[in-house]
Scaffold this motif. Structure first.
Motif, PDB file in Angstrom:
ATOM      1  N   ILE A   1       0.844  -1.203   0.000  1.00  0.00           N
ATOM      2  CA  ILE A   1       0.000   0.000   0.000  1.00  0.00           C
ATOM      3  C   ILE A   1       0.873   1.245   0.000  1.00  0.00           C
ATOM      4  CG2 ILE A   1      -1.615   1.344   1.403  1.00  0.00           C
ATOM      5  CD1 ILE A   1      -2.876  -1.375   2.235  1.00  0.00           C
ATOM      6  N   LEU A   2       1.907   1.244   0.846  1.00  0.00           N
ATOM      7  CA  LEU A   2       2.819   2.396   0.884  1.00  0.00           C
ATOM      8  C   LEU A   2       3.544   2.584  -0.452  1.00  0.00           C
ATOM      9  CD1 LEU A   2       4.326   2.048   4.466  1.00  0.00           C
ATOM     10  CD2 LEU A   2       2.728   3.783   3.646  1.00  0.00           C
ATOM     11  N   ALA A   3       3.923   1.481  -1.091  1.00  0.00           N
ATOM     12  CA  ALA A   3       4.614   1.581  -2.381  1.00  0.00           C
ATOM     13  C   ALA A   3       3.719   2.208  -3.443  1.00  0.00           C
ATOM     14  CB  ALA A   3       5.083   0.198  -2.833  1.00  0.00           C
ATOM     15  N   VAL A   4       2.442   1.830  -3.441  1.00  0.00           N
ATOM     16  CA  VAL A   4       1.515   2.398  -4.426  1.00  0.00           C
ATOM     17  C   VAL A   4       1.270   3.877  -4.129  1.00  0.00           C
ATOM     18  CG1 VAL A   4      -0.898   2.331  -5.196  1.00  0.00           C
ATOM     19  CG2 VAL A   4       0.419   0.223  -5.037  1.00  0.00           C
ATOM     20  N   LEU A   5       1.175   4.235  -2.863  1.00  0.00           N
ATOM     21  CA  LEU A   5       0.947   5.634  -2.506  1.00  0.00           C
ATOM     22  C   LEU A   5       2.176   6.513  -2.741  1.00  0.00           C
ATOM     23  CD1 LEU A   5      -1.113   5.219   0.789  1.00  0.00           C
ATOM     24  CD2 LEU A   5      -1.967   5.870  -1.468  1.00  0.00           C
ATOM     25  N   LEU A   6       3.367   5.934  -2.590  1.00  0.00           N
ATOM     26  CA  LEU A   6       4.608   6.708  -2.689  1.00  0.00           C
ATOM     27  C   LEU A   6       5.441   6.310  -3.906  1.00  0.00           C
ATOM     28  CD1 LEU A   6       5.593   6.551   1.081  1.00  0.00           C
ATOM     29  CD2 LEU A   6       4.517   8.454  -0.113  1.00  0.00           C
ATOM     30  N   PHE A   7       4.801   5.822  -4.970  1.00  0.00           N
ATOM     31  CA  PHE A   7       5.547   5.335  -6.139  1.00  0.00           C
ATOM     32  C   PHE A   7       6.400   6.417  -6.781  1.00  0.00           C
ATOM     33  CE2 PHE A   7       1.970   7.215  -8.252  1.00  0.00           C
ATOM     34  CZ  PHE A   7       2.482   7.651  -9.473  1.00  0.00           C
ATOM     35  N   TRP A   8       6.031   7.659  -6.630  1.00  0.00           N
ATOM     36  CA  TRP A   8       6.739   8.761  -7.289  1.00  0.00           C
ATOM     37  C   TRP A   8       8.057   9.091  -6.604  1.00  0.00           C
ATOM     38  CZ3 TRP A   8       7.012  12.820  -3.879  1.00  0.00           C
ATOM     39  CH2 TRP A   8       6.115  12.793  -2.828  1.00  0.00           C
TER      40      TRP A   8
ATOM     41  N   GLY B   1       8.559   3.917  -4.281  1.00  0.00           N
ATOM     42  CA  GLY B   1       8.280   3.044  -5.413  1.00  0.00           C
ATOM     43  C   GLY B   1       9.230   1.881  -5.526  1.00  0.00           C
ATOM     44  N   LEU B   2      10.502   2.167  -5.489  1.00  0.00           N
ATOM     45  CA  LEU B   2      11.486   1.106  -5.731  1.00  0.00           C
ATOM     46  C   LEU B   2      11.722   0.236  -4.500  1.00  0.00           C
ATOM     47  CD1 LEU B   2      14.088   3.065  -7.889  1.00  0.00           C
ATOM     48  CD2 LEU B   2      12.203   1.621  -8.646  1.00  0.00           C
TER      49      LEU B   2
ATOM     50  N   VAL C   1       9.936   2.598 -11.158  1.00  0.00           N
ATOM     51  CA  VAL C   1      10.858   2.462 -12.285  1.00  0.00           C
ATOM     52  C   VAL C   1      10.487   3.466 -13.374  1.00  0.00           C
ATOM     53  CG1 VAL C   1      11.549   0.913 -14.163  1.00  0.00           C
ATOM     54  CG2 VAL C   1      11.502   0.078 -11.816  1.00  0.00           C
ATOM     55  N   LEU C   2       9.197   3.615 -13.638  1.00  0.00           N
ATOM     56  CA  LEU C   2       8.743   4.575 -14.645  1.00  0.00           C
ATOM     57  C   LEU C   2       9.149   6.002 -14.265  1.00  0.00           C
ATOM     58  CD1 LEU C   2       7.121   5.087 -17.249  1.00  0.00           C
ATOM     59  CD2 LEU C   2       5.109   5.345 -15.804  1.00  0.00           C
ATOM     60  N   MET C   3       8.967   6.359 -13.001  1.00  0.00           N
ATOM     61  CA  MET C   3       9.356   7.698 -12.553  1.00  0.00           C
ATOM     62  C   MET C   3      10.868   7.891 -12.651  1.00  0.00           C
ATOM     63  SD  MET C   3       6.568   9.201 -12.037  1.00  0.00           S
ATOM     64  CE  MET C   3       7.148  10.711 -11.327  1.00  0.00           C
TER      65      MET C   3
ATOM     66  N   VAL D   1      15.472  10.387 -15.325  1.00  0.00           N
ATOM     67  CA  VAL D   1      16.771  10.293 -16.014  1.00  0.00           C
ATOM     68  C   VAL D   1      16.671  10.895 -17.406  1.00  0.00           C
ATOM     69  CG1 VAL D   1      18.421   8.650 -17.009  1.00  0.00           C
ATOM     70  CG2 VAL D   1      17.612   8.346 -14.656  1.00  0.00           C
ATOM     71  N   ALA D   2      15.573  10.639 -18.109  1.00  0.00           N
ATOM     72  CA  ALA D   2      15.390  11.212 -19.444  1.00  0.00           C
ATOM     73  C   ALA D   2      15.335  12.737 -19.373  1.00  0.00           C
ATOM     74  CB  ALA D   2      14.114  10.670 -20.083  1.00  0.00           C
TER      75      ALA D   2
END
Length: 152
Positions: free
Chosen positions: A52-59, A64-65, A108-110, A115-116
């Motif tokens: 739950i924390l990972a989904v809420l803090l993915f950014w 996220g990681l 990973v997406l963030m 990086v891009a």
């Protein structure tokens, strides 16, 4: 050396309030707990909370990681434990693992987007401009130029 009571060992005196069991009495069967103690599955709870924390803090990188990876690993371990019968149902573990996987993918997406952006020509121009700027007015102009570059 003998004591005066050695001969009395075979004779048992009744204990007040105690009735000996009947001759055909058998003890109840022992409760068998699965390996690992049984009861709840702490890994499932950990997976669900970190998922739950990972989904809420993915950014965030940490959310996220790191939390996503922890949720994924503990969720899979909890599901394996539940399959062996050493914990509760594996549903909570699987939900935690799925949420952890989603948080990990979002992290990973963030990271890829960050990086891009960091390696983009526009951002390189902004860094050069800010490094060359001597006053706050020049830095503000660098920011306006950067926004114009990104929008066009």
């Amino acid at each position: 050396m003998t004591t005066p009571h050695d001969g009395d060992r075979d004779r048992q005196e009744p204990v007040p309030g105690f009735t000996p069991p009947a001759a055909d009495w058998t003890p109840p069967p022992e409760e068998k707990h699965p390996a690992g103690g049984g009861g709840g599955n702490g890994l499932a709870v950990a997976a669900l909370v970190t998922g739950i924390l990972a989904v809420l803090l993915f950014w965030t990188v940490l959310g996220g990681l790191l939390l996503g990876l922890v949720a994924l690993i503990t969720g899979l371990m909890g599901a394996k434990r539940a399959r062996r019968g050493a914990g509760g149902s594996g549903t909570m573990s699987l939900i935690g693992a799925v949420l952890g996987g989603l948080g990990l993918a979002g992290g990973v997406l963030m990271l890829v987007i960050g990086v891009a952006f960091w390696n983009s020509d526009e951002f390189a121009n902004l860094r050069e401009c800010v490094d060359a700027a001597d006053t706050q007015e020049e830095r503000d102009q660098c920011e306006r130029d950067f926004q114009d570059e990104v929008e066009n």
